[in-house]
Design an enzyme around this catalytic site. Structure first.
Site, PDB file in Angstrom:
ATOM      1  N   TYR A  74       0.893  -1.156   0.023  1.00  0.00           N
ATOM      2  CA  TYR A  74       0.087  -0.031   0.088  1.00  0.00           C
ATOM      3  C   TYR A  74       0.966   1.268   0.015  1.00  0.00           C
ATOM      4  O   TYR A  74       0.143   2.347   0.286  1.00  0.00           O
ATOM      5  CB  TYR A  74      -1.067   0.217   1.427  1.00  0.00           C
ATOM      6  CG  TYR A  74      -1.889  -0.880   1.327  1.00  0.00           C
ATOM      7  CD1 TYR A  74      -1.857  -1.885   0.495  1.00  0.00           C
ATOM      8  CD2 TYR A  74      -2.843  -0.962   2.203  1.00  0.00           C
ATOM      9  CE1 TYR A  74      -2.921  -3.085   0.237  1.00  0.00           C
ATOM     10  CE2 TYR A  74      -4.060  -2.138   2.278  1.00  0.00           C
ATOM     11  CZ  TYR A  74      -3.981  -3.062   1.103  1.00  0.00           C
ATOM     12  OH  TYR A  74      -4.968  -4.107   1.128  1.00  0.00           O
ATOM     13  N   LYS A 124       4.463 -14.104   5.406  1.00  0.00           N
ATOM     14  CA  LYS A 124       4.660 -14.936   4.344  1.00  0.00           C
ATOM     15  C   LYS A 124       6.155 -15.121   4.080  1.00  0.00           C
ATOM     16  O   LYS A 124       6.409 -15.118   2.849  1.00  0.00           O
ATOM     17  CB  LYS A 124       3.990 -14.528   3.207  1.00  0.00           C
ATOM     18  CG  LYS A 124       3.499 -15.644   2.146  1.00  0.00           C
ATOM     19  CD  LYS A 124       2.814 -16.914   2.310  1.00  0.00           C
ATOM     20  CE  LYS A 124       2.653 -17.648   1.494  1.00  0.00           C
ATOM     21  NZ  LYS A 124       1.811 -18.917   1.710  1.00  0.00           N
ATOM     22  N   ASP A 178      -1.177 -17.956   5.567  1.00  0.00           N
ATOM     23  CA  ASP A 178      -2.517 -18.939   5.199  1.00  0.00           C
ATOM     24  C   ASP A 178      -2.749 -19.805   6.249  1.00  0.00           C
ATOM     25  O   ASP A 178      -4.232 -19.880   6.450  1.00  0.00           O
ATOM     26  CB  ASP A 178      -2.128 -19.673   3.763  1.00  0.00           C
ATOM     27  CG  ASP A 178      -0.576 -20.016   3.772  1.00  0.00           C
ATOM     28  OD1 ASP A 178       0.043 -19.286   4.851  1.00  0.00           O
ATOM     29  OD2 ASP A 178      -0.303 -20.824   3.062  1.00  0.00           O
ATOM     30  N   ASP A 197      -5.072  -5.779   6.444  1.00  0.00           N
ATOM     31  CA  ASP A 197      -6.430  -5.063   6.026  1.00  0.00           C
ATOM     32  C   ASP A 197      -7.330  -6.608   5.903  1.00  0.00           C
ATOM     33  O   ASP A 197      -8.556  -6.198   6.365  1.00  0.00           O
ATOM     34  CB  ASP A 197      -6.005  -4.775   4.759  1.00  0.00           C
ATOM     35  CG  ASP A 197      -7.043  -4.210   4.046  1.00  0.00           C
ATOM     36  OD1 ASP A 197      -8.152  -3.808   4.883  1.00  0.00           O
ATOM     37  OD2 ASP A 197      -6.953  -3.542   2.802  1.00  0.00           O
TER      38      ASP A 197
END
Ligand code: ATP
Length: 345
Positions: free
Chosen positions: A133, A182, A215, A239
Site C-alpha cells: 500500500y 509469508k 494462510d 487489512d
C-alpha cells in the site's frame, strides 16, 4: 521511537468529523453516550469526505487538518471519497498526513450479538503505511501488458509497529503476540519483518511470542480463534485479516478501530461504510463508533468513562428489544442509544 503513554488535559478538545451517509446519525448517538458515561470532551466539529467536498470544494479541508494537528485526537464517522479528489481515499490521506502507523482493531465476542463463535478476544495490530500500500506501482509499458506493485517493508516501519504491539500487550495485560507473515515465499520483505519481530521479542520476556504464516493463520482463525491474543502484521495481511476477525464477532457494525501515531496523535473511527441505503431512516447501528470512542477515552486517560460506556453498550446489545435491526434486534438508533444511556446510569 516513542511508545510512551501521552498525557492529555482533564477535559481535552477532540476533532469530531461526523462523516458522510449515516455518519451524522451515529455521531450524534455516540456524543450522547459519551456524555452519559461522564466522558470529559469538548468537540471541534470539522468536515471531511463527500460532505466537505460539497460544502467547501475540498474533501479534506485545511481547517480539518489544522484542527487535528492542534488537538492531536479525532473521532471520525465513515467517509466517501469523491472521484477526482486527487487521492485514492480520504481515510488513507488522513493516515498518511499524520503518520498514523498503527491500526488497532480489538475484536471481542459480545453476548447477544449474533455470530458463529464464542470466546474470541483478539487485537489486530496492522502496519498502516508500508507494504503493497506504499503506492509504488506502474504499468511496464504503454500498452498495459503488465503491471507491478512493489511491497516496501523497512526496518524502521517494522520495528515501530512490532514495538507498538508489544507495548500494547503489556499495557493491556495481554499474554502473547503472534507475528503473521509469508516469509517462506517473500523471503526478503517478509523475512525482514519476521527478523525484526524476533529481535524485538527478546526485549519483552514477559510476553510470549510466536509467528505464523498468513494462510495457516486464516485457517486457524476460523478453527480455533480463542488461540489468538495480539496479532501484529503488515499492511495487506492486516487489512484482510482484520475484516476476518470482525466477522468472528458479528461483523463490521460492531468493530471499533484506532489509528495511532507517535506523540499521542490518534484517529478513532467506525470501520463500516457510509451505508447509503439506510441514510435518514434512523435505524443505523452506532456501536462501531461508540466502541471506538471507548478506545479514545482510554487513550485520553479517561478509563473509568470508557468502562462505563462499554458496560452500557454491552447491556444494550444483550437484549433483542434494545439491539438495532442489523443485529436482529427491534430498536432504532434512538432506542438503542437510550438503552445504552439507561444501562450506564
Ligand atoms: P461505502 O460505499 O461507504 O463503503 P457500502 O454500502 O458499500 O458503503 P457499507 O456502508 O459498509 O458499505 O454497508 C454495507 C451494508 O451494511 C449496507 O446494507 C448497509 O446498510 C449496512 N450497514 C453498514 N453499516 C451499518 C450500520 N452502522 N448500521 C446498520 N447497517 C449498516
Amino acid at each position: 521511537m516513542s511508545s510512551s503513554t501521552p498525557t492529555f488535559p482533564a477535559r481535552p478538545t477532540v476533532t469530531l468529523i461526523e462523516g458522510d451517509g449515516i455518519g451524522p446519525e451515529i455521531a450524534a448517538a455516540t456524543v450522547r453516550a459519551i456524555e452519559a458515561a461522564g466522558g470529559q470532551i469538548d468537540w471541534d466539529r470539522q468536515l471531511a469526505g463527500m460532505t466537505a467536498a460539497e460544502k467547501t470544494g475540498d474533501p479534506l479541508p485545511a481547517a480539518t487538518v489544522e484542527s487535528i494537528k492542534q488537538h492531536q485526537v479525532a473521532l471520525k464517522g465513515p467517509l466517501g471519497t469523491p472521484i477526482g479528489a486527487g487521492f485514492r481515499s480520504v481515510n488513507v490521506a488522513l493516515r498518511q498526513q499524520f503518520d498514523l502507523y498503527a491500526n488497532v482493531r480489538p475484536t471481542v465476542t459480545i453476548p447477544g450479538v449474533p455470530c458463529r463463535f464464542s470466546g474470541v478476544d483478539i487485537v489486530m495490530v496492522r502496519e498502516n503505511t508500508e507494504d503493497l500500500y506504499a503506492g509504488v506501482e506502474h504499468y511496464v509499458d504503454a500498452r498495459r501488458s503488465a503491471a507491478e506493485s512493489i511491497a516496501i517493508i523497512t526496518r524502521y516501519g517494522s520495528e515501530r509497529i512490532i514495538v507498538y504491539a508489544f507495548e500494547y500487550a503489556r499495557r493491556h495485560g495481554r499474554k502473547r503476540v503472534t507475528l503473521v507473515h509469508k516469509a517462506n515465499i517473500l523471503k526478503l520483505s517478509n523475512g525482514l519483518f519476521l527478523d525484526v519481530g524476533r529481535e524485538v521479542a527478546k526485549r519483552y520476556p514477559d510476553i510470549a511470542f510466536d509467528d505464523m504464516i498468513v494462510d495457516a493463520t486464516a485457517m486457524k482463525l476460523v478453527v480455533a480463534p480463542e488461540r489468538f491474543d495480539v496479532i501484529v502484521t503488515m499492511n495487506l495481511f492486516g487489512d484482510i485479516l482484520s475484516d476476518l476477525t470482525a466477522g468472528l464477532v458479528g461483523g463490521l457494525g460492531v468493530a471499533p478501530a484506532a489509528n495511532i501515531g507517535d506523540g499521542g496523535c490518534a484517529l478513532f473511527e467506525a470501520v463500516h461504510g457510509t451505508a447509503p441505503d439506510i441514510v435518514g431512516k434512523g435505524i443505523a447501528n452506532p456501536t462501531g463508533l461508540m466502541l471506538s470512542s471507548a478506545m479514545m477515552l482510554e487513550h485520553l486517560g479517561q478509563a473509568d468513562a470508557a468502562a462505563r460506556l462499554r458496560k452500557g453498550i454491552y447491556a444494550a446489545l444483550a437484549g433483542a428489544e434494545t439491539r438495532t435491526g442489523d443485529l436482529g434486534g427491534k430498536a432504532d438508533t434512538r432506542g438503542y442509544t437510550d438503552a445504552v444511556i439507561r444501562a450506564i446510569s
